[in-house]
Design a protein around this motif. Structure first.
Motif, PDB file in Angstrom:
ATOM      1  N   MET A   1       0.813  -1.160   0.000  1.00 28.29           N
ATOM      2  CA  MET A   1       0.000   0.000   0.000  1.00 28.29           C
ATOM      3  C   MET A   1       0.863   1.231   0.000  1.00 28.29           C
ATOM      4  O   MET A   1       1.876   1.294   0.680  1.00 28.29           O
ATOM      5  CB  MET A   1      -0.807   0.028   1.278  1.00 28.29           C
ATOM      6  CG  MET A   1      -2.144  -0.509   1.125  1.00 28.29           C
ATOM      7  SD  MET A   1      -3.129   0.019   2.459  1.00 28.29           S
ATOM      8  CE  MET A   1      -4.575  -0.330   1.799  1.00 28.29           C
ATOM      9  N   SER A   2       0.397   2.141  -0.704  1.00 28.69           N
ATOM     10  CA  SER A   2       1.159   3.372  -0.786  1.00 28.69           C
ATOM     11  C   SER A   2       0.709   4.297   0.335  1.00 28.69           C
ATOM     12  O   SER A   2      -0.334   4.118   0.963  1.00 28.69           O
ATOM     13  CB  SER A   2       0.975   4.001  -2.144  1.00 28.69           C
ATOM     14  OG  SER A   2      -0.279   4.599  -2.232  1.00 28.69           O
ATOM     15  N   TRP A   3       1.522   5.239   0.554  1.00 31.43           N
ATOM     16  CA  TRP A   3       1.209   6.178   1.643  1.00 31.43           C
ATOM     17  C   TRP A   3      -0.058   6.960   1.310  1.00 31.43           C
ATOM     18  O   TRP A   3      -0.808   7.358   2.202  1.00 31.43           O
ATOM     19  CB  TRP A   3       2.405   7.114   1.902  1.00 31.43           C
ATOM     20  CG  TRP A   3       2.648   8.072   0.782  1.00 31.43           C
ATOM     21  CD1 TRP A   3       3.432   7.894  -0.280  1.00 31.43           C
ATOM     22  CD2 TRP A   3       2.029   9.349   0.647  1.00 31.43           C
ATOM     23  NE1 TRP A   3       3.377   8.961  -1.106  1.00 31.43           N
ATOM     24  CE2 TRP A   3       2.501   9.914  -0.535  1.00 31.43           C
ATOM     25  CE3 TRP A   3       1.131  10.096   1.383  1.00 31.43           C
ATOM     26  CZ2 TRP A   3       2.130  11.150  -0.986  1.00 31.43           C
ATOM     27  CZ3 TRP A   3       0.777  11.335   0.904  1.00 31.43           C
ATOM     28  CH2 TRP A   3       1.265  11.847  -0.241  1.00 31.43           C
ATOM     29  N   PHE A   4      -0.363   7.153   0.018  1.00 33.85           N
ATOM     30  CA  PHE A   4      -1.551   7.861  -0.386  1.00 33.85           C
ATOM     31  C   PHE A   4      -2.789   7.064  -0.048  1.00 33.85           C
ATOM     32  O   PHE A   4      -3.788   7.607   0.432  1.00 33.85           O
ATOM     33  CB  PHE A   4      -1.469   8.162  -1.892  1.00 33.85           C
ATOM     34  CG  PHE A   4      -2.628   8.986  -2.377  1.00 33.85           C
ATOM     35  CD1 PHE A   4      -2.763  10.327  -1.992  1.00 33.85           C
ATOM     36  CD2 PHE A   4      -3.588   8.458  -3.215  1.00 33.85           C
ATOM     37  CE1 PHE A   4      -3.821  11.067  -2.449  1.00 33.85           C
ATOM     38  CE2 PHE A   4      -4.645   9.214  -3.662  1.00 33.85           C
ATOM     39  CZ  PHE A   4      -4.759  10.529  -3.280  1.00 33.85           C
ATOM     40  N   SER A   5      -2.757   5.797  -0.256  1.00 31.83           N
ATOM     41  CA  SER A   5      -3.887   4.931   0.082  1.00 31.83           C
ATOM     42  C   SER A   5      -4.094   4.932   1.577  1.00 31.83           C
ATOM     43  O   SER A   5      -5.242   4.961   2.063  1.00 31.83           O
ATOM     44  CB  SER A   5      -3.657   3.502  -0.348  1.00 31.83           C
ATOM     45  OG  SER A   5      -3.287   3.389  -1.650  1.00 31.83           O
ATOM     46  N   ALA A   7      -3.290   7.306   3.650  1.00 33.78           N
ATOM     47  CA  ALA A   7      -3.807   8.612   4.038  1.00 33.78           C
ATOM     48  C   ALA A   7      -5.268   8.741   3.669  1.00 33.78           C
ATOM     49  O   ALA A   7      -6.072   9.317   4.423  1.00 33.78           O
ATOM     50  CB  ALA A   7      -2.999   9.699   3.366  1.00 33.78           C
ATOM     51  N   ARG A   8      -5.621   8.185   2.498  1.00 33.22           N
ATOM     52  CA  ARG A   8      -6.998   8.243   2.051  1.00 33.22           C
ATOM     53  C   ARG A   8      -7.884   7.429   2.988  1.00 33.22           C
ATOM     54  O   ARG A   8      -8.971   7.862   3.372  1.00 33.22           O
ATOM     55  CB  ARG A   8      -7.097   7.727   0.617  1.00 33.22           C
ATOM     56  CG  ARG A   8      -8.375   8.095  -0.027  1.00 33.22           C
ATOM     57  CD  ARG A   8      -8.392   7.789  -1.466  1.00 33.22           C
ATOM     58  NE  ARG A   8      -8.141   6.382  -1.698  1.00 33.22           N
ATOM     59  CZ  ARG A   8      -8.158   5.786  -2.863  1.00 33.22           C
ATOM     60  NH1 ARG A   8      -8.351   6.512  -3.928  1.00 33.22           N
ATOM     61  NH2 ARG A   8      -7.951   4.537  -2.985  1.00 33.22           N
ATOM     62  N   LEU A   9      -7.418   6.256   3.400  1.00 27.58           N
ATOM     63  CA  LEU A   9      -8.183   5.428   4.335  1.00 27.58           C
ATOM     64  C   LEU A   9      -8.314   6.125   5.686  1.00 27.58           C
ATOM     65  O   LEU A   9      -9.374   6.092   6.320  1.00 27.58           O
ATOM     66  CB  LEU A   9      -7.511   4.071   4.520  1.00 27.58           C
ATOM     67  CG  LEU A   9      -7.788   3.052   3.435  1.00 27.58           C
ATOM     68  CD1 LEU A   9      -6.981   1.788   3.698  1.00 27.58           C
ATOM     69  CD2 LEU A   9      -9.250   2.721   3.391  1.00 27.58           C
ATOM     70  N   ALA A  10      -7.262   6.749   6.129  1.00 27.88           N
ATOM     71  CA  ALA A  10      -7.289   7.461   7.406  1.00 27.88           C
ATOM     72  C   ALA A  10      -8.259   8.633   7.310  1.00 27.88           C
ATOM     73  O   ALA A  10      -9.029   8.909   8.252  1.00 27.88           O
ATOM     74  CB  ALA A  10      -5.904   7.951   7.773  1.00 27.88           C
ATOM     75  N   ALA A  11      -8.271   9.343   6.185  1.00 26.57           N
ATOM     76  CA  ALA A  11      -9.170  10.478   6.001  1.00 26.57           C
ATOM     77  C   ALA A  11     -10.616  10.011   5.999  1.00 26.57           C
ATOM     78  O   ALA A  11     -11.494  10.634   6.605  1.00 26.57           O
ATOM     79  CB  ALA A  11      -8.837  11.212   4.730  1.00 26.57           C
ATOM     80  N   PHE A  12     -10.886   8.891   5.292  1.00 25.57           N
ATOM     81  CA  PHE A  12     -12.244   8.342   5.299  1.00 25.57           C
ATOM     82  C   PHE A  12     -12.645   7.914   6.707  1.00 25.57           C
ATOM     83  O   PHE A  12     -13.793   8.081   7.115  1.00 25.57           O
ATOM     84  CB  PHE A  12     -12.365   7.163   4.331  1.00 25.57           C
ATOM     85  CG  PHE A  12     -12.461   7.566   2.891  1.00 25.57           C
ATOM     86  CD1 PHE A  12     -13.281   8.616   2.497  1.00 25.57           C
ATOM     87  CD2 PHE A  12     -11.750   6.892   1.926  1.00 25.57           C
ATOM     88  CE1 PHE A  12     -13.377   8.972   1.169  1.00 25.57           C
ATOM     89  CE2 PHE A  12     -11.836   7.245   0.599  1.00 25.57           C
ATOM     90  CZ  PHE A  12     -12.645   8.285   0.221  1.00 25.57           C
ATOM     91  N   GLY A  13     -11.713   7.357   7.442  1.00 30.54           N
ATOM     92  CA  GLY A  13     -11.995   6.959   8.828  1.00 30.54           C
ATOM     93  C   GLY A  13     -12.342   8.155   9.696  1.00 30.54           C
ATOM     94  O   GLY A  13     -13.282   8.129  10.499  1.00 30.54           O
ATOM     95  N   VAL A  14     -11.553   9.249   9.534  1.00 27.74           N
ATOM     96  CA  VAL A  14     -11.803  10.464  10.329  1.00 27.74           C
ATOM     97  C   VAL A  14     -13.135  11.076   9.921  1.00 27.74           C
ATOM     98  O   VAL A  14     -13.939  11.476  10.763  1.00 27.74           O
ATOM     99  CB  VAL A  14     -10.643  11.456  10.151  1.00 27.74           C
ATOM    100  CG1 VAL A  14     -10.996  12.828  10.733  1.00 27.74           C
ATOM    101  CG2 VAL A  14      -9.381  10.920  10.768  1.00 27.74           C
ATOM    102  N   VAL A  15     -13.393  11.160   8.620  1.00 26.92           N
ATOM    103  CA  VAL A  15     -14.650  11.722   8.130  1.00 26.92           C
ATOM    104  C   VAL A  15     -15.804  10.848   8.585  1.00 26.92           C
ATOM    105  O   VAL A  15     -16.853  11.340   9.026  1.00 26.92           O
ATOM    106  CB  VAL A  15     -14.621  11.875   6.597  1.00 26.92           C
ATOM    107  CG1 VAL A  15     -15.997  12.227   6.051  1.00 26.92           C
ATOM    108  CG2 VAL A  15     -13.628  12.943   6.199  1.00 26.92           C
ATOM    109  N   GLY A  16     -15.637   9.523   8.525  1.00 23.86           N
ATOM    110  CA  GLY A  16     -16.686   8.603   8.974  1.00 23.86           C
ATOM    111  C   GLY A  16     -16.954   8.754  10.458  1.00 23.86           C
ATOM    112  O   GLY A  16     -18.107   8.760  10.894  1.00 23.86           O
ATOM    113  N   ALA A  17     -15.875   8.878  11.240  1.00 24.62           N
ATOM    114  CA  ALA A  17     -16.039   9.058  12.684  1.00 24.62           C
ATOM    115  C   ALA A  17     -16.731  10.385  12.972  1.00 24.62           C
ATOM    116  O   ALA A  17     -17.590  10.479  13.863  1.00 24.62           O
ATOM    117  CB  ALA A  17     -14.684   8.993  13.370  1.00 24.62           C
TER     118      ALA A  17
END
Length: 173
Positions: A1-5, A7-17
């Motif tokens: 996994m790339s760092w972009f993926s 970061a994108r997953l982390a952003a979706f997690g934060v937005v979801g939370a």
């Protein structure tokens, strides 16, 4: 996994939370609003003398009913309201308050009885004083009449009273 993926997953997690937190806060706000509305409706019902307490919980309903019974009992304890509140007090008050009401009634009856007896004694005393005054006046009148008769009676040369039969008759009256 790339760092972009990542970061994108982390952003979706934060937005979801954040969305989950917003949904939860909105639901909590509506829940709090419902509790506040129910509380306000319950307060309005409780402040009315015969309000419907169906909007209140069982604990609050019990407390409000007890408070209303207390108000009725306190009103029944006042002697000037006792006759008007007799039935209500017998329904709403506990045994202690009923005992106090009965004691108050007994004391009121005793006071009325004593006032009647005092009025009778006062009237009897006034009548006795009137009779004694009349007897005293009659006695004083008799003494004055007797003194006048003695003063008018003929006197002998040595200054003694010579009371004849007419004088004695007048003294007897």
């Amino acid at each position: 996994m790339s760092w972009f993926s990542t970061a994108r997953l982390a952003a979706f997690g934060v937005v979801g939370a954040a969305l989950a937190a917003l949904v939860w806060l909105a639901a909590d706000r509506f829940s709090q609003k419902a509790v506040a509305d129910a509380s306000e409706a319950c307060e309005k019902a409780a402040s009315a003398p015969a309000g419907d307490l169906g909007k209140c919980g069982p604990n609050i309903t019990t407390r409000i009913a007890a408070d209303r019974a207390t108000v009725v009992c306190e009103g029944a304890l006042l002697p000037e309201l006792r006759d008007e509140k007799r039935f209500t007090a017998s329904q709403a008050c506990g045994p202690g308050a009923k005992r106090l009401i009965a004691q108050g009634d007994a004391q009121a009856a005793e006071i009325a009885s004593l006032k009647t007896a005092l009025d009778k004694v006062t009237a009897d005393t006034a009548a006795a004083v009137t009779r004694a005054e009349e007897r005293g006046r009659a006695e004083q009148t008799r003494k004055n009449n007797a003194r006048q008769i003695i003063d008018d009676a003929p006197r002998s040369a040595d200054g003694r009273i010579a009371c004849d039969a007419d004088c004695l008759r007048r003294l007897a009256n």
